[in-house]
Design a protein around this motif. Sequence first.
Motif: not given
Lengths: 804, 235
Positions: B50, B54, B58-59, B83, B86-87, B92, B94, B96, B98-99, B111-112, B161
């Motif tokens: 993990s 990450s 670039l998290l 950022a 990443r965009n 990504f 995930f 979970a 992550n919505l 969103l992106p 997404r």
Amino acid sequence: MLLFSFTQELKLAFLSLKRVPGFVLTVIATLGITLGALITIFNLNHLLLVKALPFPDAEKIMVLDHIINVDGQDQTGSQTIAGMQHWYQHQNSLKSMALVVRNWEILASHQQQPRLSMRYVTPEYFQLLDTPMALGRAFSNDEGKDSGKQVAVLSHQAWQQWFNGRTDVVGQTLQIGDSSFKVVGVAADSFHAPQLTDIDSEDIWLSWDANPYKDSGWGMFMSSVKAIGLLKDGVSKAQAQSDLGVMLDTGYQASEDRFEGETLKANLLSLKESVIGDTNRIALMLLAGTLTLLLIAVANVTNLFLSRAAQKQRTLAIQASLGARPGQLFTALFAESFLLCMASTVIGLLIAGWGFILLRQVGEGELPRLSELGLDVNTLAFSCVVGVLLALIFARLSRTVVNFNDLKEQLQSSGKGSGLQISKRTRNALVVAQVALASVMLVASAVVMEEAIKTIYKPLGFNSDDLVTLRVDVGNRYEERKEQYALSRELKAALLNMPQVDSVSRVISAPIREGRMRITLNDENMQRVGSFRINLVDHNYFDVLQLPFIHGRSFTPLSDDDYASEFVVSESLAKQLAPDGNILGKVFKNDPDEPIKVVGVVSDYFNPGDMEDGNGLRYYMPYFPIQGGFQIKLSTGASLSKLEVLTLLQSIDPQLRITELTKVEDAHKELLFTQVATAGLTLALTLLALLLAGAGIYGVLSYSTQMRRYELGIHMALGAKTGFVKRMVMAESLVPVFIGLAAGLAVALIGYALARAELEELIQPNITALVIAFPLMLVAASLACYLPVRKVIVDDPVKALRNE
Amino acid sequence: MTKQAKIQMLDIKKVFVTEEMETHALRGVNLEIFDGDYVSISGPSGCGKSSLLSLLGLLDSPTSGQYLIEGQDVSSLSINERALIRNQKIGFIFQAFNLIDELSVFDNVALPLRYREPAMSAQAIKTKVMDCLEKVQMSHRTSHKPNQLSGGQQQRIAIARALVGDPAILLVDEPTGNLDSKNGDAVMAMLAELNKAGTTLCMVTHDPRYADMAQRRLHLLDGCMADELTFKEAV
């Protein structure tokens, strides 16, 4: 075992709190300041409402007053010395009775000749109050009424201030006014004399027989006369009041000084009733105010604790899933809140120490028993109980964040638990309320502070540099007008001969601590024009003050036998007397046979000691020696000591005393003390309001942001820049802030509209208050909105996603 | 001609420091991912999977080492520069999902694109979003909220997404971890299809069955690449 466990929890809590200094500081600052105010006011309330007076049998000690019945109307507040002495000699209802008269006298034997507060008392005063002595003794029974003895007891404060605490003071002879007194003792510091006649402190107690009023008759009513007495066993207050009333009126009706239609009665109040009066209402109002403040602070700090609990929710859920019982989690949370609340309590106690000093200064003359303010067992116990209760409340609310019925959900979620959550609507409502309340407080504070600052910086209108006011006590020996003129001229000439003196004018009133003397002006036909402030001065007075003439000139100097025929008016009065501007040459009258002509108009000046008409409708007439003084202009930078002046006075007449020798600038500063204190207190309240509102908004928004932290992490993980996240959160957070500001503005305007009539006399609201208050509130609220977001965006997104 | 690596990590280390101890999550990882690769990273719990993902996304920032995406050194960029990358370059997926619960399916996928600078037109966003939802067969659920969908459907939305910004690489973290086997298989099939269509994929997974679906299988052990020798040989 339990104690050991809690000690361990305290250690863990301490380590945990070390990592969140911002949270710790905000909580301690908010609670500490609020508790400081609460502890101060609790102490005052305990003193006024609960704590017994520190005298034996205090509940049986009565304060004896007269009631004067004039044509069926009762009047209180004034007594006759004759009546008091009549009671003292003949009463049967009291076991013991003491007489008290207040007066001001000069301590002539001291180099600085201070004017001190004296109480002439009979020996029973010290016996009834069981006065503890630091040195020597109190008055003995053979130093009482009609003994002819002249003895003195010093208060502890006077002993320290004027005698440097010297132990050899006992046995010394003091010159007080025109009389000598032998010091027989010094009261202990722990003795707090009851405030019987007014709220002034007592400096020296003198034996009754030296009292200059002791032979005054039944016709002389004075507020400075009191008596206290201890009820006899078996005699009720009502019974004593009745008996003493009959005795008093009998004496009065038999006297030559009685007025037709007047009767006298006795009015007995317990010592506590008399001392406290209706000040308990003020104390209760202050208590209600501070409790409200505490409620606001508690609401704000609760938000902070909920936000903190939300941060720890996952940890708590893990602990719960591992078998931690609710009680165990509560203990852990309580350890944190306990440490914070106890630290706040300690800070609160320190602030209360400062609060006592402030309250003594601000409340002097308004509230009794202020000298007894101080930390005692009751106050400490109260502070600890409040601290522990708050800790319990915060811990209990924090624990509700964990929902023991849905641990799985909380373990899997990253921040949004299913325990206690405050809805967005509630959070917004809280922010609106905080901002609105704080805005109104800020507007009010800004208005009050602006008024105070305007007064502080308002120019006097004359040159107060190197200007000194001198007042001289000439006694009663100069009864003839010619003698008085001669003495005042001689003193003026002597003062002018001093090398550091540039010019001198004789005056009746000092310019900024002028008396309340007003004399009616009539027109030529003796029709009343009005009653205005008057000062009797020498013709050069305006030069001494450098008070410029707008029109005309000063009046012509008078010889001793002349009566004034000219006078000078202030600019404001000139405008009132002659709106057309032609005031010079107009004739007015004080006395039907003595017309006086206006010969000059001088600038107004500002007197901060007279806020009623501080800019002054005044007029000036030639000096006439009543009980006057001198306005002295010194050379630049020169000084004039009391000793120098006293030496000069006594070279003319050894009996002359200095009543006052003050720099006008010092008097000015002294008069501005209220404004400075008001500005300081308002500033402190403003900062407190900002801090509370800021902490409250921060708490709510920090909680909101915490709830959204995971969502913000997702935005960031998907490439949202910090500016985007900031704008997004701030835009949402600032909506309730703006609504709150609008509501605050509306409340302020409505409040002003409703109370306009009353407020206009006190303050002049203007746009400045709004211009200052609202941007200030917006900045504070914006900061409170920004800080929680900043905490999220400065870290790597992974931390938000993991809820670290 | 030497093939240009899309992703290049050189001696990447990650150390977590607390008051009590230092934890070395990655101990000098070297890694290259090329255009069209399908890489799986597996290993036991705590091996640093993990943490590596990450860093790849670039998290998080490495403690030391060099990290290049399409030749650009991204090891020490500012928060906003990272950022931006990443965009534009990373997608990504995930475990979970992550919505964001408050947003509709359409808005979640969009969103992106909404973070793009200069801003994209609403029509362009709509076209891209619908295209991606079509790819994951979820175009009929645009107005739904995530909590109205099944786990498999949510993960498909998350894939849409991740694809919507045309990323250089798709980073996938245990994509089947929250799904039953049927939905898990469907998602893995979808990822395989994407790779066939040219998408570069890097996936962290526990499941050896899914790890074997990748062309390159990397193993992490105690913060190091276990098959490092093979990799060095390849370099």
